[in-house]
Each structure stands twice: as C-alpha cells, then as structure tokens.
Design an enzyme around this catalytic site. Sequence first.
Site, PDB file in Angstrom:
ATOM      1  N   GLY A 175       0.835  -1.192   0.000  1.00 51.61           N
ATOM      2  CA  GLY A 175       0.000   0.000   0.000  1.00 51.61           C
ATOM      3  C   GLY A 175       0.867   1.238   0.000  1.00 51.61           C
ATOM      4  O   GLY A 175       2.097   1.149  -0.037  1.00 51.61           O
ATOM      5  N   PRO A 176       0.241   2.412   0.056  1.00 47.38           N
ATOM      6  CA  PRO A 176       0.993   3.670   0.058  1.00 47.38           C
ATOM      7  C   PRO A 176       1.560   3.955   1.451  1.00 47.38           C
ATOM      8  O   PRO A 176       1.301   3.213   2.411  1.00 47.38           O
ATOM      9  CB  PRO A 176      -0.075   4.705  -0.304  1.00 47.38           C
ATOM     10  N   MET A 177       2.278   5.038   1.558  1.00 49.91           N
ATOM     11  CA  MET A 177       2.769   5.464   2.862  1.00 49.91           C
ATOM     12  C   MET A 177       1.582   5.793   3.767  1.00 49.91           C
ATOM     13  O   MET A 177       0.525   6.198   3.284  1.00 49.91           O
ATOM     14  CB  MET A 177       3.684   6.671   2.707  1.00 49.91           C
TER      15      MET A 177
ATOM     16  N   GLU B 161       9.852  -2.291   4.848  1.00 47.59           N
ATOM     17  CA  GLU B 161      10.410  -1.531   3.712  1.00 47.59           C
ATOM     18  C   GLU B 161      10.982  -2.484   2.660  1.00 47.59           C
ATOM     19  O   GLU B 161      12.062  -2.274   2.112  1.00 47.59           O
ATOM     20  CB  GLU B 161      11.472  -0.529   4.179  1.00 47.59           C
TER      21      GLU B 161
ATOM     22  N   PHE C 245       6.499   7.250  -5.737  1.00 53.15           N
ATOM     23  CA  PHE C 245       5.792   8.536  -5.681  1.00 53.15           C
ATOM     24  C   PHE C 245       5.303   8.948  -7.068  1.00 53.15           C
ATOM     25  O   PHE C 245       4.435   9.808  -7.193  1.00 53.15           O
ATOM     26  CB  PHE C 245       6.699   9.624  -5.084  1.00 53.15           C
TER      27      PHE C 245
ATOM     28  N   CYS D 291      -8.197  15.494   1.267  1.00 53.41           N
ATOM     29  CA  CYS D 291      -9.670  15.451   1.268  1.00 53.41           C
ATOM     30  C   CYS D 291     -10.246  14.381   2.198  1.00 53.41           C
ATOM     31  O   CYS D 291     -11.463  14.287   2.327  1.00 53.41           O
ATOM     32  CB  CYS D 291     -10.188  15.244  -0.152  1.00 53.41           C
TER      33      CYS D 291
ATOM     34  N   GLU E   8      14.665   6.535  -4.209  1.00 60.76           N
ATOM     35  CA  GLU E   8      14.888   6.249  -2.791  1.00 60.76           C
ATOM     36  C   GLU E   8      15.213   7.513  -2.005  1.00 60.76           C
ATOM     37  O   GLU E   8      16.359   7.918  -1.893  1.00 60.76           O
ATOM     38  CB  GLU E   8      16.018   5.232  -2.628  1.00 60.76           C
ATOM     39  N   ILE E   9      14.182   8.136  -1.489  1.00 58.69           N
ATOM     40  CA  ILE E   9      14.318   9.260  -0.558  1.00 58.69           C
ATOM     41  C   ILE E   9      13.556   8.840   0.699  1.00 58.69           C
ATOM     42  O   ILE E   9      12.333   8.714   0.683  1.00 58.69           O
ATOM     43  CB  ILE E   9      13.708  10.567  -1.120  1.00 58.69           C
TER      44      ILE E   9
ATOM     45  N   CYS F 271      -5.452  10.469  -2.525  1.00 59.76           N
ATOM     46  CA  CYS F 271      -6.381   9.759  -3.399  1.00 59.76           C
ATOM     47  C   CYS F 271      -6.012  10.088  -4.854  1.00 59.76           C
ATOM     48  O   CYS F 271      -5.120  10.900  -5.116  1.00 59.76           O
ATOM     49  CB  CYS F 271      -7.817  10.175  -3.092  1.00 59.76           C
TER      50      CYS F 271
END
Length: 178
Positions: A13-15, A85, A115, A143, A160-161, A172
């Site tokens: 999933g996302p951060m 990670e 990203f 939102c 990679e940051i 979203c």
Amino acid sequence: MAMYGGQIHLIIGPMFAGKSTELIRLVKRYQIARYKCLVVNYEKDARYGNGVRTHDNTCISAVPTASLDDVESISEHVEVIGIDEGQFFPNIVSFCERMANAGKVLIVAALDGTFQRKPFTNICELIPLAENVTKLNAVCMYCYKDASFSKRLGNETEIEIIGGSDKYKSVCRKCYFF
C-alpha cells in the site's frame, strides 16, 4: 516448534496505510505462540533507530541491513521473518522464495508503487509467489477519502528518498494531481 509449511504474506500500500503496524501485529502473534521470529528493516531508514517503528510510535526490535544476504545465516535459526520496507531490498524475491521453501513464514511490508505511481518491480514479482497479499489504503491528507498513492512534497527525482510526513503525503487519485 515445527512450522506447518513456509509461506509468504505480503502487505502493500501507500505510505501511512498501516503496513508496518500490520507487520508488527502479525509478528507479535507468532511471538505469543512461541515461534522464533526475526524482524529486518532497511539499514538506510534510520528515522527510528534500531527497530521497526510505526508513525504512531509502536515499535518492535529489528536487525538493520542493506542486503537480505547479510541476515541469511541468522534466518536459519528462526521460523518467522518479518521484513519492513521490502521495496528497498533488490533480492527480496529470491530471499523470500528460498526461505519459504525452507519452511519459514515471511511477512513483508512494502510500498507497491513509487511517488510517481510506478510499480516497485521486485514487490510486483513477489505477488504471484505469496500465499496472502493484503493491499491497505491510507487516508488522503487533503480530502480525507481513501488514499492509494504516495505523493512526494519535494522536487527530488530519485526513487529512494527516506522520509515521513515531512517528505510525503498519502493521497487519493484526485488529490494526486494537485
């Protein structure tokens, strides 16, 4: 304690979706059941010291490493391996397959996309090898709807940051383009 068979559990999933929280929850269940567990985190992610720590400060001790090859000998003595990670480990596919085939349970928490909404190829390659894949959503930080993407706040172009809410927002589809 003998395992019933190796398996790979992938949490993506996302951060800010709760991937590390779910990893910690699952590892702690195995610890309660008296399985020998090893948790590994990415060495360059030094935001929280030696351990996997969630954004809400839940923590579990972990071995930091840049390469899963470095923990292979330790892995022989455990039954469950948690990897946080996972997207940053180039050999995660071969490592997980080898360990699962040796009867170990692998629990991997990883971003599924960059990203730029491009796939982390190594994580995508792990999906067909996994017995269980959980895709989590975060909350859009603009939102407040379901968020499936990580948006970088800066202009850096490298993939990679390492960072938290200082560098990234969960968003979203609509807010990704703002």
